[in-house]
Design an enzyme around this catalytic site. Sequence first.
Site, short mmCIF file in Angstrom:
data_model
loop_
_atom_site.label_atom_id
_atom_site.label_comp_id
_atom_site.label_asym_id
_atom_site.label_seq_id
_atom_site.Cartn_x
_atom_site.Cartn_y
_atom_site.Cartn_z
N TYR A 158 0.83 -1.21 0.00
CA TYR A 158 0.00 0.00 0.00
C TYR A 158 0.87 1.26 0.00
O TYR A 158 0.67 2.17 -0.81
CB TYR A 158 -0.92 -0.02 1.22
CG TYR A 158 -1.78 1.21 1.39
CD1 TYR A 158 -2.92 1.40 0.61
CD2 TYR A 158 -1.45 2.18 2.34
CE1 TYR A 158 -3.71 2.52 0.77
CE2 TYR A 158 -2.23 3.30 2.51
CZ TYR A 158 -3.36 3.48 1.72
OH TYR A 158 -4.13 4.60 1.89
N VAL A 159 1.86 1.29 0.89
CA VAL A 159 2.71 2.47 0.99
C VAL A 159 3.60 2.63 -0.24
O VAL A 159 3.83 3.74 -0.71
CB VAL A 159 3.56 2.43 2.28
CG1 VAL A 159 4.55 3.59 2.32
CG2 VAL A 159 2.67 2.48 3.50
#
Length: 237
Positions: free
Chosen positions: A154-155
């Site tokens: 996600y990051v």
Amino acid sequence: MSKVALVTGSAKGIGRAIVLALAQRGFDVAVHYHTSALEAEQTRQEAERLGVRAIKAQADVTEPHQAQALVAAVAEQLGGLQVLVNNVGDYLKKPIDEVSPEEWQRMIDSNLNAPFYLTQAALPYLSQSGYGRVVNIGFAGAQNLLARPDITPYVIAKTGLIIYSKSLAQRLAPRGITVNVVSPGVAENSISKPLAEIPMGRLANLEELARAVQFFVEENSGYLTGQVVEVAGGWNL
């Protein structure tokens, strides 16, 4: 003539707050959804009651052809497109060594590839209008290169989104099109709510996030581009 805004993933949550904030400012709006048809229709009706034209449009924006078709349909039905808010983005909290290839791909597709597909499709319309605004929804702290073993894909996608946004901002500046990022922290609808980690001691409300998007979309914000604003109460600094 009213300006037209497409907000992806706007049937509910942050996207809904953004689309309604823009409708309040007089933008005709497209409420995009993938599977939340009922919520999308409710949001569309709310926007319409604010006195603007509002449509709903379905697409899986992780598919390039569907993303292109969505943009074309919105521009055709509402007579152009001046504002694109890329809000769609799945979230996964899972130790990186347990993430499957399918989960990895889903995080990259929804958080990074979808904004690319949509923006590429929107550029001809934004260029024609003489007024273009792209706002990408990021993640507070994605600019900091730190280990995040529980939300790694996600990051990575959100950090990539920042680099993409800055690169596109520089490229499109001569055309008068701005590209900026609004990065939420922990909001009232977040899956994980580590309240003790937030210096301000409270969650962000969705209207605060929508106001940040609204700021970048305003006509008098035309000299601001390639910027990242974190609406996070001091979290992840």
